[in-house]
Design a protein around this motif. Structure first.
Motif, PDB file in Angstrom:
ATOM      1  N   SER A  23       0.819  -1.220   0.000  1.00  0.00           N
ATOM      2  CA  SER A  23       0.000   0.000   0.000  1.00  0.00           C
ATOM      3  C   SER A  23       0.851   1.267   0.000  1.00  0.00           C
ATOM      4  CB  SER A  23      -0.955   0.007   1.194  1.00  0.00           C
ATOM      5  OG  SER A  23      -1.775  -1.130   1.187  1.00  0.00           O
ATOM      6  N   TYR A  24       1.842   1.323  -0.890  1.00  0.00           N
ATOM      7  CA  TYR A  24       2.686   2.512  -1.002  1.00  0.00           C
ATOM      8  C   TYR A  24       1.944   3.583  -1.787  1.00  0.00           C
ATOM      9  CZ  TYR A  24       6.655   5.558  -1.621  1.00  0.00           C
ATOM     10  OH  TYR A  24       7.488   6.653  -1.591  1.00  0.00           O
ATOM     11  N   ARG A  25       1.866   4.796  -1.211  1.00  0.00           N
ATOM     12  CA  ARG A  25       1.183   5.923  -1.855  1.00  0.00           C
ATOM     13  C   ARG A  25       2.177   6.722  -2.698  1.00  0.00           C
ATOM     14  NH1 ARG A  25      -0.031   6.317   3.376  1.00  0.00           N
ATOM     15  NH2 ARG A  25       0.936   8.337   3.616  1.00  0.00           N
ATOM     16  N   SER A  27       3.347   9.815  -4.871  1.00  0.00           N
ATOM     17  CA  SER A  27       2.986  11.226  -5.040  1.00  0.00           C
ATOM     18  C   SER A  27       2.902  11.599  -6.518  1.00  0.00           C
ATOM     19  CB  SER A  27       3.989  12.129  -4.331  1.00  0.00           C
ATOM     20  OG  SER A  27       5.266  11.988  -4.916  1.00  0.00           O
ATOM     21  N   GLN A  30      -0.368   9.425  -7.899  1.00  0.00           N
ATOM     22  CA  GLN A  30      -1.522   9.500  -6.998  1.00  0.00           C
ATOM     23  C   GLN A  30      -2.234   8.146  -6.853  1.00  0.00           C
ATOM     24  OE1 GLN A  30      -2.102  12.329  -5.216  1.00  0.00           O
ATOM     25  NE2 GLN A  30      -0.270  13.081  -6.216  1.00  0.00           N
ATOM     26  N   THR A  31      -1.456   7.064  -6.903  1.00  0.00           N
ATOM     27  CA  THR A  31      -2.021   5.725  -6.755  1.00  0.00           C
ATOM     28  C   THR A  31      -1.452   5.050  -5.512  1.00  0.00           C
ATOM     29  OG1 THR A  31      -0.291   4.752  -8.122  1.00  0.00           O
ATOM     30  CG2 THR A  31      -2.325   5.408  -9.239  1.00  0.00           C
ATOM     31  N   ILE A  32      -2.134   4.001  -5.066  1.00  0.00           N
ATOM     32  CA  ILE A  32      -1.660   3.185  -3.947  1.00  0.00           C
ATOM     33  C   ILE A  32      -1.467   1.776  -4.486  1.00  0.00           C
ATOM     34  CG2 ILE A  32      -2.204   2.240  -1.676  1.00  0.00           C
ATOM     35  CD1 ILE A  32      -3.864   4.760  -1.158  1.00  0.00           C
ATOM     36  N   ARG A  66       4.839   7.169   3.519  1.00  0.00           N
ATOM     37  CA  ARG A  66       3.903   6.747   2.468  1.00  0.00           C
ATOM     38  C   ARG A  66       3.730   5.232   2.406  1.00  0.00           C
ATOM     39  NH1 ARG A  66       6.288  10.597  -2.106  1.00  0.00           N
ATOM     40  NH2 ARG A  66       5.530  12.561  -1.283  1.00  0.00           N
TER      41      ARG A  66
END
Length: 74
Positions: A23-25, A27, A30-32, A66
């Motif tokens: 679940s890395y966000r 930048s 803009q996805t996880i 993140r």
């Protein structure tokens, strides 16, 4: 959670192993997503870790804040 993630990343760096950043966000996009990396160096303040991204074949910085869960290295 970040303390546990740093500990797992440290173990992976010491053992030269890969980890999965669950679940890395991102930048940029803009996805996880889950990201597999080969971590090799922390920034001095442990804000981020440098890791090789085998999918993109490049070294990148990954911010600790993140990251979701980072399971034990493999």
């Amino acid at each position: 959670r970040s303390v546990e993630n740093i500990s797992v990343l440290r173990e992976a760096i010491d053992g030269k192993k890969r980890v999965l950043l669950q679940s890395y966000r991102s930048s940029n996009s803009q996805t996880i997503t889950d990201r597999e990396i080969e971590p090799f160096h922390f920034l001095p303040d442990y804000e981020a870790v440098w890791g090789f991204d085998p999918e993109k074949k490049q070294n990148k910085q990954f911010k600790i804040s993140r990251m979701g869960t980072v399971p034990l290295p493999y």
